[in-house]
Write an enzyme that holds these catalytic residues in place. Structure first.
Site, PDB file in Angstrom:
ATOM      1  N   LYS A  76       0.856  -1.183   0.000  1.00  0.00           N
ATOM      2  CA  LYS A  76       0.000   0.000   0.000  1.00  0.00           C
ATOM      3  C   LYS A  76       0.894   1.236   0.000  1.00  0.00           C
ATOM      4  CE  LYS A  76      -3.891   2.017   2.593  1.00  0.00           C
ATOM      5  NZ  LYS A  76      -4.806   1.855   3.741  1.00  0.00           N
ATOM      6  N   SER A 151      -9.788   1.907   2.725  1.00  0.00           N
ATOM      7  CA  SER A 151      -8.907   2.634   1.852  1.00  0.00           C
ATOM      8  C   SER A 151      -7.880   1.772   1.123  1.00  0.00           C
ATOM      9  CB  SER A 151      -8.170   3.691   2.681  1.00  0.00           C
ATOM     10  OG  SER A 151      -7.316   3.067   3.636  1.00  0.00           O
ATOM     11  N   SER A 175     -10.078  -0.482   6.887  1.00  0.00           N
ATOM     12  CA  SER A 175      -9.462  -0.402   5.550  1.00  0.00           C
ATOM     13  C   SER A 175      -8.717  -1.634   5.054  1.00  0.00           C
ATOM     14  CB  SER A 175      -8.503   0.783   5.499  1.00  0.00           C
ATOM     15  OG  SER A 175      -9.239   1.958   5.313  1.00  0.00           O
TER      16      SER A 175
HETATM   17  N1  GLN Z   1     -13.423   4.258   6.051  1.00  0.00           N
HETATM   18  C1  GLN Z   1     -12.793   4.682   7.250  1.00  0.00           C
HETATM   19  C2  GLN Z   1     -12.367   6.137   7.106  1.00  0.00           C
HETATM   20  O1  GLN Z   1     -12.651   6.680   6.112  1.00  0.00           O
HETATM   21  C3  GLN Z   1     -11.627   3.808   7.582  1.00  0.00           C
HETATM   22  C4  GLN Z   1     -10.419   4.088   6.798  1.00  0.00           C
HETATM   23  C5  GLN Z   1      -9.237   3.296   7.241  1.00  0.00           C
HETATM   24  O2  GLN Z   1      -9.373   2.277   7.903  1.00  0.00           O
HETATM   25  N2  GLN Z   1      -8.063   3.789   6.888  1.00  0.00           N
HETATM   26  O3  GLN Z   1     -11.780   6.717   7.959  1.00  0.00           O
END
Ligand code: GLN
Length: 484
Positions: A76, A151, A175
């Site tokens: 990532k 994400s 995410s």
């Molecule tokens: N969807 C969540 C957010 O927007 C989690 C994102 C994540 O785990 N990085 O913060």
């Protein structure tokens, strides 16, 4: 070769069926041929990958290979990689070449693994659909009209499309687990403190945790063996021995107590989703587990608490991007304030700006008690819910997300609607617990993920349950058809 799991590829390398250079070339070629439809990579490191593969083959020839020597994977783009562009999905860092490796990256390098490149993601890991990326959304290989989740959507799409056998992800509020669910792969979020955060670009430091995304629980166990462990450079990583996560994968599940939180199966969950998850739970009963209803009464408070705490921490973490030391700088600033304003205004996308504003507001004098302190109290209640539940049961199960992958563009107009997507994942981060998402079915040819949660540092138990489920079912073996 691309349909093999890491465990199978490791065997192939050990048996001399193929070399790491051949394997790496194969995946690089697939990325070159197919990724224009998925947009799952931001950077592909052809030369570096082949050099690492060659070095891995030499280590093997000298008789010094470890289990994962020569296996390629992707990372990532939130992990700093020495000498390689590290963007975090943002224009702000679109010119940032990291001068060092994150601990996770150097751990994989030490294991002899090969990096294919850096995967697409929501900007600064803020999002549930990959649509906030400066580099454009990644697409779901099961259906190019669907989001891959976020994400870590690029990582999930790349693994599902067989462009990489595995990838790293990070999970602040879901995410790793949610994109794994949307793309039909297996993703593990470890206990907070299990994996070093050093060199992992910070979003919300008390919630962020890196973890593996792969096709099977067994592969996640192999990867976690390398990722986990104490790091003196991360003061929140725990000094706790790392077990061999593959050792107990096949332990029988007789007597395992599974809890189904009634709050996870109520309003907001479609009948089809509920049935798919219950069919998966039935498999565990066949494997000897017992099932009981439990309650996590503060579940619905996780969304408001998370969406105060995470932006608050983000507003502080992202203050370092000011156009002065690194990252995007505006053209011809007239004074310092103009430099800050325009560099940040141009460098950050809308969602990131929204969160910085919300976080700064929640932390400001007069609102701190009303929002931030209250959110921290709710966080404590949520932790207590889980601790109470784990007095009664060993594992908690439910859906990873309320729906299968949604259509691109369908949730972008309404941020609150998008935040609702995280209803089953956020509480886990607030409590610091480990969780895994495993493929458990299809609805309209879009994958469904079963989420399994365990007590702190019980990753081995999670992986054991997930592996036994995968030994009894074949959902994890299904490959997407889109665009292949
Ligand atoms: N969807 C969540 C957010 O927007 C989690 C994102 C994540 O785990 N990085 O913060």
């Amino acid at each position: 070769m691309h349909n093999k799991t890491i465990a199978e590829l490791a065997q192939g390398l050990a048996d001399g069926e193929f070399s790491s250079v051949e394997l790496t070339q194969h995946f690089l070629q697939r990325i070159d041929e197919l990724d224009s439809q998925y947009n799952s990579f931001i950077t592909v490191t052809h030369e570096q990958a082949l050099a690492e593969a060659k070095a891995a083959d030499e280590i093997r020839a000298a008789g010094n290979a470890g289990k994962l020597t020569g296996i390629p994977m992707a990372h990532k783009d939130i992990f700093c990689t020495n000498g390689v562009l590290t963007t975090c999905g943002s224009k702000m860092l679109s010119n940032f070449t990291a001068p060092y490796d994150a601990t996770v990256i150097s751990n994989f390098k030490k294991a002899g693994m090969v990096s294919l490149g850096k995967t697409n993601m929501d900007e600064f890991a803020m999002g549930s659909s990959n649509e906030t990326s400066y580099y454009g959304p990644s697409k779901n290989p099961w259906d190019l009209n669907a989001v891959p989740g976020g994400s870590s959507g690029g990582s999930a799409a790349a693994v599902a499309a067989r462009l990489a056998p595995a990838a790293t992800g990070t999970d602040t509020g879901g995410s790793i687990r949610q994109p794994a669910a949307f793309c039909g792969i297996t993703g593990l979020k470890p206990t907070y403190g299990r994996v070093s955060r050093w060199g992992m670009i910070a979003y919300a430091s008390s919630l962020d945790q890196g973890g593996p995304m792969a096709r099977t629980a067994e592969d996640c166990a192999l990867l976690l063996n390398e990722m986990a462990g104490f790091d003196p450079k991360d003061s929140t990583s725990l000094k706790k021995a790392v077990p061999d996560y593959t050792a107990d994968l096949s332990k029988p599940l007789n007597g395992l107590r599974i809890g189904l939180p009634k709050e996870y199966f109520g309003e907001g969950l479609s009948a089809e989703m509920g049935e798919t998850i219950m069919a998966a739970v039935k498999e565990f009963e066949k494997l000897g587990a017992t099932v009981q209803e439990i309650s996590l009464p503060n579940t619905m408070l996780a969304i408001p608490a998370y969406y105060v705490i995470a932006p608050a921490e983000a507003s502080s973490n992202l203050s370092r991007y000011d156009g002065v030391r690194f990252g995007h700088r505006c053209e011809e600033p007239v004074n310092l304030e103009d430099l800050y304003k325009r560099s940040r205004g141009e460098g950050f996308g809308k969602e990131v700006q929204r969160r910085i504003l919300v976080g700064t507001y929640a932390l400001s004098e007069g609102y701190y008690d009303a929002y931030y302190r209250k959110a921290q109290r709710i966080r404590r209640l949520i932790q207590q819910d889980f601790l109470n539940a784990f007095n009664e049961v060993d594992l908690i199960m439910g859906p990873t997300a309320p729906t299968p992958a949604f259509d691109l563009g369908s949730n972008t107009e309404d941020p609150v609607q998008m935040y609702m997507e995280d209803v089953y994942t956020l509480a886990v981060n607030l409590a610091g617990l480990p969780g895994i998402s495993v493929p458990a079915g299809l609805i309209n040819n879009r994958p469904v993920g079963l989420q399994i949660l365990a007590g702190h540092f019980q990753e081995a138990q999670l992986l054991n349950a997930a592996h036994q489920f995968q030994s009894a079912t074949s959902w994890h073996q299904l490959a997407p058809g889109a665009g292949q």
